[in-house]
Design an enzyme around this catalytic site. Structure first.
Site, PDB file in Angstrom:
ATOM      1  N   THR A   1       0.839  -1.206   0.000  1.00 26.83           N
ATOM      2  CA  THR A   1       0.000   0.000   0.000  1.00 26.83           C
ATOM      3  C   THR A   1       0.871   1.253   0.000  1.00 26.83           C
ATOM      4  O   THR A   1       0.643   2.188  -0.784  1.00 26.83           O
ATOM      5  CB  THR A   1      -0.913  -0.011   1.250  1.00 26.83           C
ATOM      6  OG1 THR A   1      -1.767  -1.153   1.167  1.00 26.83           O
ATOM      7  CG2 THR A   1      -1.751   1.249   1.343  1.00 26.83           C
TER       8      THR A   1
ATOM      9  N   GLN B   1       0.013  -9.033  -6.656  1.00 24.14           N
ATOM     10  CA  GLN B   1      -0.546 -10.388  -6.774  1.00 24.14           C
ATOM     11  C   GLN B   1       0.167 -11.225  -7.832  1.00 24.14           C
ATOM     12  O   GLN B   1       0.100 -12.452  -7.807  1.00 24.14           O
ATOM     13  CB  GLN B   1      -2.048 -10.327  -7.108  1.00 24.14           C
ATOM     14  CG  GLN B   1      -2.901  -9.757  -5.995  1.00 24.14           C
ATOM     15  CD  GLN B   1      -2.976 -10.654  -4.762  1.00 24.14           C
ATOM     16  OE1 GLN B   1      -2.621 -11.831  -4.795  1.00 24.14           O
ATOM     17  NE2 GLN B   1      -3.442 -10.089  -3.665  1.00 24.14           N
TER      18      GLN B   1
ATOM     19  N   SER C   1       4.806  -6.673  -2.693  1.00 26.73           N
ATOM     20  CA  SER C   1       4.542  -6.797  -1.257  1.00 26.73           C
ATOM     21  C   SER C   1       5.040  -8.156  -0.785  1.00 26.73           C
ATOM     22  O   SER C   1       4.757  -9.183  -1.417  1.00 26.73           O
ATOM     23  CB  SER C   1       3.038  -6.672  -0.999  1.00 26.73           C
ATOM     24  OG  SER C   1       2.761  -6.922   0.358  1.00 26.73           O
TER      25      SER C   1
ATOM     26  N   CYS D   1      -8.919  -7.002   1.864  1.00 26.07           N
ATOM     27  CA  CYS D   1      -8.029  -5.922   2.316  1.00 26.07           C
ATOM     28  C   CYS D   1      -8.783  -4.790   2.977  1.00 26.07           C
ATOM     29  O   CYS D   1      -8.194  -3.789   3.339  1.00 26.07           O
ATOM     30  CB  CYS D   1      -7.220  -5.394   1.151  1.00 26.07           C
ATOM     31  SG  CYS D   1      -6.197  -6.677   0.451  1.00 26.07           S
TER      32      CYS D   1
HETATM   33  N1  PLP Z   1      -2.188  -4.297  -4.305  1.00 24.28           N
HETATM   34  C1  PLP Z   1      -2.852  -5.446  -4.457  1.00 24.28           C
HETATM   35  C2  PLP Z   1      -3.241  -5.897  -5.829  1.00 24.28           C
HETATM   36  C3  PLP Z   1      -3.178  -6.228  -3.342  1.00 24.28           C
HETATM   37  O1  PLP Z   1      -3.866  -7.363  -3.510  1.00 24.28           O
HETATM   38  C4  PLP Z   1      -2.804  -5.772  -2.069  1.00 24.28           C
HETATM   39  C5  PLP Z   1      -3.184  -6.537  -0.861  1.00 24.28           C
HETATM   40  O2  PLP Z   1      -4.085  -7.338  -0.900  1.00 24.28           O
HETATM   41  C6  PLP Z   1      -2.090  -4.573  -1.972  1.00 24.28           C
HETATM   42  C7  PLP Z   1      -1.798  -3.863  -3.103  1.00 24.28           C
HETATM   43  C8  PLP Z   1      -1.661  -4.034  -0.640  1.00 24.28           C
HETATM   44  O3  PLP Z   1      -0.482  -4.658  -0.176  1.00 24.28           O
HETATM   45  P1  PLP Z   1      -0.142  -4.600   1.384  1.00 24.28           P
HETATM   46  O4  PLP Z   1      -1.053  -5.562   2.060  1.00 24.28           O
HETATM   47  O5  PLP Z   1       1.308  -5.018   1.469  1.00 24.28           O
HETATM   48  O6  PLP Z   1      -0.336  -3.198   1.823  1.00 24.28           O
END
Ligand code: PLP
Length: 381
Positions: free
Chosen positions: A75, A175, A195, A321
């Site tokens: 994020t 992903q 991530s 999320c």
């Molecule tokens: N982008 C995508 C496509 C995700 O699926 C996610 C989390 O599910 C994120 C960003 C966010 O990543 P993080 O959990 O490390 O903040």
């Protein structure tokens, strides 16, 4: 009381930390006080470990180590690209994760949403028109793979169209990493997001891969860590864990993709044979090998998730999320799927620990629930 979960099919929400990752993290923590900004021995040891991880993460995605900027999450990495790349105009696909969509809509002076076609693939003709209509320097953000449906986006086409109009490209590959082959250099994007916890690394560690560090300005100000692009003492143990996870995921990626696609396809075939009304969302589009988004006609997804949970099976209703909230999916909505169908969609996502036995348990539980709650209503309707 819910049974203990024995079948975990929610890898797109998070993957369990790999044993090698746990060992590397605890070994690093046991070293004691190590700050990579310190010039003494312990500091140099920390720096060495962070730089090794930078190489491992870069290697997973075909990038150079000096193109990797570690952040506190995927994020945060998305936020860094959106706020730090200096573009007042953004075009983001309608199916982006909230970490891109919400950030761009909130922070960019001018943000338009690129529609997707009914199969979830970004509408390239619309992108072309949106770029042709306005010559403001623009950042285009299109994810590599969708977290809810697994749909893979045509990044090469997005880059070709964007370049023709002088725009830069960001792809959220959170992903996709570790699940399909990624080649940052060949994809020719300007920015990519990763991530750690989606590939068996720790939560709370992410990265921006950038063509050149000169393209970014920091979002978090303070010390000069990460070449001035992300202030704050590095999460050394977490970054080490990310590096180990990246190396392991890259080594297994090709075999795992085949194994998981066979399990996923077998599951979809078995369910369709018994429940022909079921819809596999985006089954006509290229998808991640591990992801399936399935509707159960007549049964809401929150009811399904609870019933599966009682059977010891963890799946999720759309994106996990948003802090456990089950809200209508903006992804399915963007694909033109009506709300009454969208609320029956559940995401199944497989990973390293997924086996035949897990899939068979899920298929049995799905059919049992459908026969109890959905089938009779669907047939009567
Ligand atoms: N982008 C995508 C496509 C995700 O699926 C996610 C989390 O599910 C994120 C960003 C966010 O990543 P993080 O959990 O490390 O903040």
């Amino acid at each position: 009381m819910a049974m203990q979960t024995s079948v975990y099919l929610d890898y797109n929400a998070t993957a369990p930390a790999r044993p090698g990752v746990i060992d590397a993290i605890s070994e690093t923590l046991r070293l004691g006080a190590i700050n990579p900004s310190s010039v003494h021995g312990p500091g140099r040891e920390a720096r060495k470990r962070v730089e090794r991880a930078r190489e491992q993460v870069a290697a997973m995605v075909g990038a150079e180590a000096d193109q990797v900027v570690f952040t506190g999450s995927g994020t945060e990495a998305n936020n860094l690209v959106i706020t730090g790349s200096g573009h007042s105009r953004m075009l983001v696909s309608a199916v982006e994760h909230a970490a891109v969509l919400r950030t761009a809509l909130t922070k960019a002076a001018d943000c338009d949403v690129i529609p997707v076609l009914s199969d979830g693939v970004v509408d390239l003709a619309a992108l072309e028109t949106m770029l042709a209509d306005d010559d403001t320097p623009t950042l285009v953000s299109v994810m590599a793979a969708n977290n809810e449906t697994g749909v893979l986006q045509p990044i090469a086409d997005v880059v070709r169209i964007a370049r023709a109009h002088g725009a830069k490209v960001h792809t959220d590959a959170v992903q996709a990493a570790g699940k399909i082959e990624i080649d940052f250099a060949a994809w020719d994007v300007d920015f990519m997001t990763l991530s750690a916890h989606k590939i068996g690394g720790p939560q709370g560690v992410g990265a921006v891969i950038c063509r050149s560090r000169e393209l970014l300005r920091p979002m978090v100000l303070g010390g000069g860590q990460e070449n001035g692009l992300r202030a704050g003492t590095e999460n050394v143990a977490g970054i080490v864990g990310f590096g180990v996870a990246a190396e392991m995921a890259a080594a297994e990626q090709a075999d795992e993709a085949l194994r998981l696609a066979a399990l996923r396809d077998g599951m979809e075939t078995a369910l369709k044979a018994e429940a022909p009304h079921l819809k596999v969302v985006s089954d006509g589009a290229p998808r991640l090998p591990n992801t399936s988004c399935l509707t159960m006609p007549g049964v809401r997804n929150d009811t399904q998730v609870m019933a599966f949970d009682l059977a010891g099976i963890a799946v999720s209703a759309g994106s996990a999320c948003s802090a456990g909230k089950v809200e209508p999916s903006h992804v399915l909505d963007a694909m033109g799927i009506a709300d009454d169908e969208a609320v029956t969609a559940v995401r199944i996502s497989l990973g390293e620990g997924s086996t035949d036995t897990h899939i068979n348990s899920f298929v049995r539980a799905w059919l049992e629930l459908w026969n109890r709650k959905g089938n009779s209503r669907t047939v009567a309707a």
